[in-house]
Design a protein around this motif. Structure first.
Motif, PDB file in Angstrom:
ATOM      1  N   GLN A 126       0.831  -1.207   0.000  1.00  0.00           N
ATOM      2  CA  GLN A 126       0.000   0.000   0.000  1.00  0.00           C
ATOM      3  C   GLN A 126       0.871   1.264   0.000  1.00  0.00           C
ATOM      4  O   GLN A 126       0.549   2.247  -0.676  1.00  0.00           O
ATOM      5  CB  GLN A 126      -0.920   0.005   1.217  1.00  0.00           C
ATOM      6  N   ALA A 127       1.964   1.222   0.749  1.00  0.00           N
ATOM      7  CA  ALA A 127       2.864   2.382   0.780  1.00  0.00           C
ATOM      8  C   ALA A 127       3.530   2.597  -0.576  1.00  0.00           C
ATOM      9  O   ALA A 127       3.708   3.742  -1.024  1.00  0.00           O
ATOM     10  CB  ALA A 127       3.913   2.190   1.873  1.00  0.00           C
ATOM     11  N   ARG A 128       3.902   1.500  -1.232  1.00  0.00           N
ATOM     12  CA  ARG A 128       4.512   1.613  -2.565  1.00  0.00           C
ATOM     13  C   ARG A 128       3.511   2.179  -3.573  1.00  0.00           C
ATOM     14  O   ARG A 128       3.857   3.019  -4.423  1.00  0.00           O
ATOM     15  CB  ARG A 128       5.010   0.242  -3.032  1.00  0.00           C
ATOM     16  N   ILE A 129       2.264   1.724  -3.494  1.00  0.00           N
ATOM     17  CA  ILE A 129       1.220   2.242  -4.379  1.00  0.00           C
ATOM     18  C   ILE A 129       0.986   3.720  -4.105  1.00  0.00           C
ATOM     19  O   ILE A 129       0.851   4.531  -5.026  1.00  0.00           O
ATOM     20  CB  ILE A 129      -0.081   1.426  -4.201  1.00  0.00           C
ATOM     21  N   ALA A 130       0.938   4.083  -2.828  1.00  0.00           N
ATOM     22  CA  ALA A 130       0.698   5.482  -2.456  1.00  0.00           C
ATOM     23  C   ALA A 130       1.783   6.401  -2.997  1.00  0.00           C
ATOM     24  O   ALA A 130       1.505   7.529  -3.436  1.00  0.00           O
ATOM     25  CB  ALA A 130       0.608   5.610  -0.933  1.00  0.00           C
ATOM     26  N   ALA A 131       3.011   5.931  -2.980  1.00  0.00           N
ATOM     27  CA  ALA A 131       4.122   6.752  -3.460  1.00  0.00           C
ATOM     28  C   ALA A 131       4.004   7.050  -4.955  1.00  0.00           C
ATOM     29  O   ALA A 131       4.445   8.105  -5.424  1.00  0.00           O
ATOM     30  CB  ALA A 131       5.450   6.050  -3.173  1.00  0.00           C
ATOM     31  N   LEU A 132       3.394   6.119  -5.689  1.00  0.00           N
ATOM     32  CA  LEU A 132       3.286   6.276  -7.139  1.00  0.00           C
ATOM     33  C   LEU A 132       1.942   6.806  -7.602  1.00  0.00           C
ATOM     34  O   LEU A 132       1.854   7.532  -8.598  1.00  0.00           O
ATOM     35  CB  LEU A 132       3.549   4.925  -7.824  1.00  0.00           C
ATOM     36  N   HIS A 133       0.871   6.429  -6.894  1.00  0.00           N
ATOM     37  CA  HIS A 133      -0.480   6.718  -7.383  1.00  0.00           C
ATOM     38  C   HIS A 133      -1.361   7.427  -6.361  1.00  0.00           C
ATOM     39  O   HIS A 133      -2.544   7.642  -6.619  1.00  0.00           O
ATOM     40  CB  HIS A 133      -1.170   5.416  -7.803  1.00  0.00           C
ATOM     41  N   GLY A 134      -0.806   7.750  -5.210  1.00  0.00           N
ATOM     42  CA  GLY A 134      -1.608   8.361  -4.156  1.00  0.00           C
ATOM     43  C   GLY A 134      -2.166   7.299  -3.219  1.00  0.00           C
ATOM     44  O   GLY A 134      -2.362   6.139  -3.607  1.00  0.00           O
ATOM     45  N   ALA A 135      -2.415   7.704  -1.978  1.00  0.00           N
ATOM     46  CA  ALA A 135      -2.934   6.769  -0.981  1.00  0.00           C
ATOM     47  C   ALA A 135      -4.326   6.289  -1.380  1.00  0.00           C
ATOM     48  O   ALA A 135      -5.175   7.088  -1.789  1.00  0.00           O
ATOM     49  CB  ALA A 135      -2.986   7.437   0.384  1.00  0.00           C
ATOM     50  N   GLN A 136      -4.561   4.992  -1.254  1.00  0.00           N
ATOM     51  CA  GLN A 136      -5.857   4.408  -1.578  1.00  0.00           C
ATOM     52  C   GLN A 136      -6.682   4.258  -0.300  1.00  0.00           C
ATOM     53  O   GLN A 136      -6.219   3.639   0.666  1.00  0.00           O
ATOM     54  CB  GLN A 136      -5.667   3.041  -2.241  1.00  0.00           C
ATOM     55  N   PRO A 137      -7.896   4.814  -0.255  1.00  0.00           N
ATOM     56  CA  PRO A 137      -8.724   4.698   0.945  1.00  0.00           C
ATOM     57  C   PRO A 137      -8.937   3.239   1.335  1.00  0.00           C
ATOM     58  O   PRO A 137      -9.190   2.391   0.476  1.00  0.00           O
ATOM     59  CB  PRO A 137     -10.048   5.358   0.532  1.00  0.00           C
ATOM     60  N   ARG A 138      -8.833   2.958   2.624  1.00  0.00           N
ATOM     61  CA  ARG A 138      -8.940   1.566   3.075  1.00  0.00           C
ATOM     62  C   ARG A 138     -10.360   1.028   3.023  1.00  0.00           C
ATOM     63  O   ARG A 138     -10.572  -0.171   3.190  1.00  0.00           O
ATOM     64  CB  ARG A 138      -8.368   1.437   4.489  1.00  0.00           C
ATOM     65  N   ASP A 139     -11.331   1.890   2.787  1.00  0.00           N
ATOM     66  CA  ASP A 139     -12.708   1.404   2.682  1.00  0.00           C
ATOM     67  C   ASP A 139     -13.054   0.929   1.277  1.00  0.00           C
ATOM     68  O   ASP A 139     -14.184   0.525   1.003  1.00  0.00           O
ATOM     69  CB  ASP A 139     -13.705   2.484   3.130  1.00  0.00           C
TER      70      ASP A 139
END
Length: 250
Positions: A126-139
């Protein structure tokens, strides 16, 4: 639309992914892989409209003050969770209790079972995705949603007991389950991967995760209501199908 399903394990060896391509008149399995590392998952996420991941994306909210209190020798937050009911709040998330109430299935505890190991890996992904595409809501309101293949199969009316493992009975159960899936979803083109799917519950679960990701994308899952919304944003939310399997291809 492309949907990615990830059956996440603690190690790459048993981690599987499946990509489904949804056309106007066809649904085709275009990518199926086992022994998948973090880099490949993040790369596939980039090309998917929705990703369903079979792994908790968060921990119980109660766990943080409990551990912080323990770390700081602060008895108050620790004693607040004394007793079996308190420990259940530390072990299970709001979404876990919701799934049990709806389906009768009891998800493994992310904080008190072996599921914690893949969850730690999931946090890094999730942290790797957030760094590239923005944080993804956990819901699950973004492009990443937590799914639970066993629950999806049960809601869709597919026999799903005792298909995990490498024994003869498990292999036979998985083959029957795959046959049931093909009968209920004749529109699903498995791209010639039937033998691989009937021989690996990890690959099969990745396909179910990808199907559930489609359900999330088209609004055919149960989303958290006001009573569950706050917990879902911090702990995660398991998306249960709210419609029939046949509706996914519409």
């Amino acid at each position: 639309m492309r949907t990615l399903g990830v059956d996440l394990a603690a190690a790459t060896k048993k981690t599987a992914v499946a990509v489904l391509e949804w056309g106007q008149d066809s649904v085709r399995l275009v990518h199926l892989a086992l022994d998948v590392d973090d880099h490949e998952i993040v790369e596939l996420f980039d090309f998917a409209d929705m990703t369903g991941i079979d792994c908790p994306v968060g921990w119980p909210r109660a766990l943080i003050p409990f551990l912080t209190g323990h770390l700081n020798f602060d008895a108050g937050p620790v004693l607040a969770y004394d007793g079996i009911e308190g420990r259940r709040l530390l072990a299970y998330r709001d979404t876990d209790r919701f799934v049990t109430a709806r389906t009768g299935l009891i998800p493994l505890s992310v904080s008190a079972d072996r599921l914690a190991h893949p969850a730690m890996r999931c946090a890094v992904i999730q942290a790797r995705i957030a760094a590239l595409h923005g944080a993804q809501p956990r819901d699950g309101s973004g492009r990443l949603a937590e799914v639970y293949p066993a629950a999806s199969l049960k809601i869709w009316g597919l026999k799903a007991r005792s298909y995990k493992g490498r024994g003869k009975s498990e292999t036979e159960s998985l083959s029957l389950l795959l046959g049931n899936l093909r009968r209920q979803a004749p529109w699903l083109d498995l791209g010639g991967h039937e033998d691989r799917l009937s021989g690996s519950d990890d690959l099969f679960d990745a396909v179910v995760a990808s199907l559930t990701a489609r359900a999330v994308a088209v609004g055919l899952t149960i989303v958290p209501d006001d009573a569950h919304a706050a917990a879902a944003l911090s702990e995660g939310w398991i998306h249960l199908p709210a419609g029939r399997l046949t509706e996914l291809a519409c």
